[in-house]
Design a protein around this motif. Structure first.
Motif, PDB file in Angstrom:
ATOM      1  N   PHE A   7       0.957  -1.319  -0.254  1.00 23.16           N
ATOM      2  CA  PHE A   7       0.143   0.028   0.461  1.00 23.16           C
ATOM      3  C   PHE A   7       1.002   1.538   0.209  1.00 23.16           C
ATOM      4  O   PHE A   7       1.795   1.607   0.990  1.00 23.16           O
ATOM      5  CB  PHE A   7      -0.498  -0.187   1.489  1.00 23.16           C
ATOM      6  CG  PHE A   7      -2.248   0.776   1.452  1.00 23.16           C
ATOM      7  CD1 PHE A   7      -3.214   0.085   0.931  1.00 23.16           C
ATOM      8  CD2 PHE A   7      -1.725   2.086   1.749  1.00 23.16           C
ATOM      9  CE1 PHE A   7      -4.275   2.315   0.795  1.00 23.16           C
ATOM     10  CE2 PHE A   7      -2.623   3.243   1.652  1.00 23.16           C
ATOM     11  CZ  PHE A   7      -4.158   2.993   0.815  1.00 23.16           C
ATOM     12  N   THR A   8       1.162   1.983  -0.992  1.00 25.82           N
ATOM     13  CA  THR A   8       1.838   3.145  -1.397  1.00 25.82           C
ATOM     14  C   THR A   8       1.210   4.290  -1.075  1.00 25.82           C
ATOM     15  O   THR A   8      -0.288   5.013  -1.703  1.00 25.82           O
ATOM     16  CB  THR A   8       1.899   3.219  -2.537  1.00 25.82           C
ATOM     17  OG1 THR A   8       2.705   1.679  -2.995  1.00 25.82           O
ATOM     18  CG2 THR A   8       3.310   4.388  -2.041  1.00 25.82           C
ATOM     19  N   ILE A   9       1.439   5.401  -0.201  1.00 26.57           N
ATOM     20  CA  ILE A   9       1.285   6.610  -0.291  1.00 26.57           C
ATOM     21  C   ILE A   9       1.995   7.646  -0.495  1.00 26.57           C
ATOM     22  O   ILE A   9       2.881   7.656   0.382  1.00 26.57           O
ATOM     23  CB  ILE A   9       0.650   7.060   2.083  1.00 26.57           C
ATOM     24  CG1 ILE A   9       0.110   5.695   2.196  1.00 26.57           C
ATOM     25  CG2 ILE A   9       0.019   8.497   2.683  1.00 26.57           C
ATOM     26  CD1 ILE A   9      -0.042   5.814   3.967  1.00 26.57           C
ATOM     27  N   ALA A  10       1.485   8.528  -0.932  1.00 29.23           N
ATOM     28  CA  ALA A  10       1.748   9.989  -1.626  1.00 29.23           C
ATOM     29  C   ALA A  10       1.510  11.073  -0.623  1.00 29.23           C
ATOM     30  O   ALA A  10       0.334  10.961  -0.664  1.00 29.23           O
ATOM     31  CB  ALA A  10       1.941  10.376  -2.287  1.00 29.23           C
ATOM     32  N   VAL A  11       2.226  11.939   0.087  1.00 28.08           N
ATOM     33  CA  VAL A  11       2.460  12.878   0.514  1.00 28.08           C
ATOM     34  C   VAL A  11       3.082  14.341   0.133  1.00 28.08           C
ATOM     35  O   VAL A  11       4.067  14.070   0.025  1.00 28.08           O
ATOM     36  CB  VAL A  11       2.651  12.782   2.391  1.00 28.08           C
ATOM     37  CG1 VAL A  11       3.940  12.236   2.960  1.00 28.08           C
ATOM     38  CG2 VAL A  11       2.106  13.776   3.255  1.00 28.08           C
ATOM     39  N   GLY A  12       2.652  14.842   0.177  1.00 26.67           N
ATOM     40  CA  GLY A  12       2.557  16.688  -0.019  1.00 26.67           C
ATOM     41  C   GLY A  12       3.671  17.252   1.029  1.00 26.67           C
ATOM     42  O   GLY A  12       3.060  17.257   1.734  1.00 26.67           O
ATOM     43  N   VAL A  13       4.858  17.290   0.671  1.00 26.09           N
ATOM     44  CA  VAL A  13       5.815  18.156   1.960  1.00 26.09           C
ATOM     45  C   VAL A  13       5.924  19.317   1.228  1.00 26.09           C
ATOM     46  O   VAL A  13       6.473  19.245   0.421  1.00 26.09           O
ATOM     47  CB  VAL A  13       6.694  16.781   2.280  1.00 26.09           C
ATOM     48  CG1 VAL A  13       7.579  18.035   3.258  1.00 26.09           C
ATOM     49  CG2 VAL A  13       6.071  15.779   2.105  1.00 26.09           C
ATOM     50  N   ASP A  14       5.776  20.429   1.906  1.00 27.34           N
ATOM     51  CA  ASP A  14       5.958  21.934   1.279  1.00 27.34           C
ATOM     52  C   ASP A  14       6.804  22.711   2.317  1.00 27.34           C
ATOM     53  O   ASP A  14       6.889  24.187   2.562  1.00 27.34           O
ATOM     54  CB  ASP A  14       5.469  22.166   0.776  1.00 27.34           C
ATOM     55  CG  ASP A  14       3.805  22.778   1.807  1.00 27.34           C
ATOM     56  OD1 ASP A  14       3.944  22.674   2.967  1.00 27.34           O
ATOM     57  OD2 ASP A  14       2.757  23.342   1.562  1.00 27.34           O
ATOM     58  N   GLY A  15       6.968  22.126   3.863  1.00 29.43           N
ATOM     59  CA  GLY A  15       7.440  22.583   5.206  1.00 29.43           C
ATOM     60  C   GLY A  15       6.148  23.690   5.613  1.00 29.43           C
ATOM     61  O   GLY A  15       7.162  24.103   6.966  1.00 29.43           O
ATOM     62  N   SER A  16       5.879  23.479   5.747  1.00 27.59           N
ATOM     63  CA  SER A  16       4.659  24.706   6.521  1.00 27.59           C
ATOM     64  C   SER A  16       4.030  23.696   7.644  1.00 27.59           C
ATOM     65  O   SER A  16       4.573  22.085   7.450  1.00 27.59           O
ATOM     66  CB  SER A  16       3.329  24.317   5.311  1.00 27.59           C
ATOM     67  OG  SER A  16       2.381  22.781   4.829  1.00 27.59           O
ATOM     68  N   ALA A  17       3.778  23.650   8.676  1.00 26.76           N
ATOM     69  CA  ALA A  17       3.749  22.878   9.994  1.00 26.76           C
ATOM     70  C   ALA A  17       2.164  22.177   9.299  1.00 26.76           C
ATOM     71  O   ALA A  17       2.467  21.159   9.342  1.00 26.76           O
ATOM     72  CB  ALA A  17       2.427  24.152  11.319  1.00 26.76           C
ATOM     73  N   GLU A  18       1.528  22.209   8.292  1.00 24.65           N
ATOM     74  CA  GLU A  18       0.528  21.518   7.741  1.00 24.65           C
ATOM     75  C   GLU A  18       0.189  20.486   7.225  1.00 24.65           C
ATOM     76  O   GLU A  18       0.110  19.164   7.095  1.00 24.65           O
ATOM     77  CB  GLU A  18      -0.761  21.964   7.284  1.00 24.65           C
ATOM     78  CG  GLU A  18      -1.449  23.389   8.307  1.00 24.65           C
ATOM     79  CD  GLU A  18      -0.861  24.186   8.206  1.00 24.65           C
ATOM     80  OE1 GLU A  18       0.076  24.898   7.655  1.00 24.65           O
ATOM     81  OE2 GLU A  18      -1.868  25.492   9.217  1.00 24.65           O
ATOM     82  N   ARG A  68      16.021  20.794   0.688  1.00 22.91           N
ATOM     83  CA  ARG A  68      16.309  20.924   2.496  1.00 22.91           C
ATOM     84  C   ARG A  68      14.666  21.185   2.855  1.00 22.91           C
ATOM     85  O   ARG A  68      14.603  20.950   3.655  1.00 22.91           O
ATOM     86  CB  ARG A  68      16.623  22.486   2.201  1.00 22.91           C
ATOM     87  CG  ARG A  68      18.098  22.240   2.149  1.00 22.91           C
ATOM     88  CD  ARG A  68      18.719  23.956   2.274  1.00 22.91           C
ATOM     89  NE  ARG A  68      19.154  24.823   2.185  1.00 22.91           N
ATOM     90  CZ  ARG A  68      19.619  25.141   0.462  1.00 22.91           C
ATOM     91  NH1 ARG A  68      20.028  24.465   0.171  1.00 22.91           N
ATOM     92  NH2 ARG A  68      17.976  26.165   0.017  1.00 22.91           N
ATOM     93  N   ILE A  69      14.000  21.709   2.471  1.00 22.69           N
ATOM     94  CA  ILE A  69      12.628  21.881   2.324  1.00 22.69           C
ATOM     95  C   ILE A  69      12.258  19.915   3.209  1.00 22.69           C
ATOM     96  O   ILE A  69      11.788  20.098   4.725  1.00 22.69           O
ATOM     97  CB  ILE A  69      11.885  22.658   1.441  1.00 22.69           C
ATOM     98  CG1 ILE A  69      12.460  24.134   1.874  1.00 22.69           C
ATOM     99  CG2 ILE A  69      10.428  22.107   2.381  1.00 22.69           C
ATOM    100  CD1 ILE A  69      11.488  24.675   0.436  1.00 22.69           C
ATOM    101  N   GLN A  70      12.092  19.503   2.322  1.00 24.58           N
ATOM    102  CA  GLN A  70      11.291  18.226   2.362  1.00 24.58           C
ATOM    103  C   GLN A  70      12.814  17.196   3.700  1.00 24.58           C
ATOM    104  O   GLN A  70      12.063  17.125   4.673  1.00 24.58           O
ATOM    105  CB  GLN A  70      11.496  17.034   1.428  1.00 24.58           C
ATOM    106  CG  GLN A  70      11.218  16.212   1.231  1.00 24.58           C
ATOM    107  CD  GLN A  70      10.920  14.748   0.333  1.00 24.58           C
ATOM    108  OE1 GLN A  70      12.440  14.765  -0.633  1.00 24.58           O
ATOM    109  NE2 GLN A  70      10.583  15.583  -0.461  1.00 24.58           N
ATOM    110  N   THR A  71      13.992  17.396   3.337  1.00 26.01           N
ATOM    111  CA  THR A  71      14.836  17.153   4.615  1.00 26.01           C
ATOM    112  C   THR A  71      14.706  17.096   6.029  1.00 26.01           C
ATOM    113  O   THR A  71      14.356  16.682   6.938  1.00 26.01           O
ATOM    114  CB  THR A  71      16.472  16.777   4.612  1.00 26.01           C
ATOM    115  OG1 THR A  71      16.893  16.815   2.704  1.00 26.01           O
ATOM    116  CG2 THR A  71      17.352  16.490   5.411  1.00 26.01           C
ATOM    117  N   ASP A  72      14.510  19.024   5.565  1.00 29.74           N
ATOM    118  CA  ASP A  72      13.860  19.822   7.702  1.00 29.74           C
ATOM    119  C   ASP A  72      12.738  19.127   7.555  1.00 29.74           C
ATOM    120  O   ASP A  72      12.299  19.007   8.776  1.00 29.74           O
ATOM    121  CB  ASP A  72      13.916  21.140   7.406  1.00 29.74           C
ATOM    122  CG  ASP A  72      15.173  21.514   7.414  1.00 29.74           C
ATOM    123  OD1 ASP A  72      15.955  20.809   7.358  1.00 29.74           O
ATOM    124  OD2 ASP A  72      15.561  22.636   6.785  1.00 29.74           O
TER     125      ASP A  72
END
Length: 150
Positions: A7-18, A68-72
């Motif tokens: 089962f694969t989940i894609a998740v959007g990561v933009d550096g925001s708290a949300e 860097r945003i994703q790593t952080d």
């Protein structure tokens, strides 16, 4: 999803708290489903207004910043036991996530990102995801702070 596929989940990561909360939710869900995570971070060239001199943009600068945003965002998120990949892709966030939704079982996004209209219940990216994704979508919303909380 075939019997051999995870089962694969894609998740959007933009550096925001949300998006951080969405990432944590997605990892928990992947753990429950014995699934895997694909973190997706989009980057674009900054908008150029008319009348500005011609600029040559180095894509490596923007891609590095997105990495860097994703790593952080991943720091402090317990991904132990959950297979994890991270993609940094050039394009508008909504388009990149919609494309990613073609190859996953679930798309997870935060309710708001870094957009300018913070009073809206859903941001433009999460709205696009809900209406146009090729798989089910979970929009993770932060809990409002109670009055009097510091």
């Amino acid at each position: 999803m075939s019997g051999e596929d995870r089962f694969t989940i894609a998740v959007g990561v933009d550096g925001s708290a949300e998006s951080r909360i969405a990432l944590e939710w997605a990892v928990t869900e992947a753990r429950l489903r014995h699934g895997q995570i694909r973190a997706v971070t989009a980057w674009e060239y900054p908008p150029v207004t008319a009348g500005m001199e011609v600029m040559i943009w180095d894509p490596d600068i923007f891609e590095s910043a997105a990495r860097r945003i994703q790593t952080d965002a991943l720091k402090g998120v317990d991904t132990e036991g959950v297979p994890f990949t991270g993609d940094v892709i050039q394009g508008a966030a909504a388009s990149v996530l919609l494309h990613a939704s073609q190859d996953v079982d679930l798309l997870v996004v935060g309710s708001r990102g870094h957009g300018g209209f913070t009073g809206l219940l859903l941001g433009s990216v999460s709205t696009q995801a809900v209406h146009h994704a090729f798989c089910p979508v979970v929009v993770v919303k932060t809990r409002p702070r109670a009055h009097g909380d510091g």
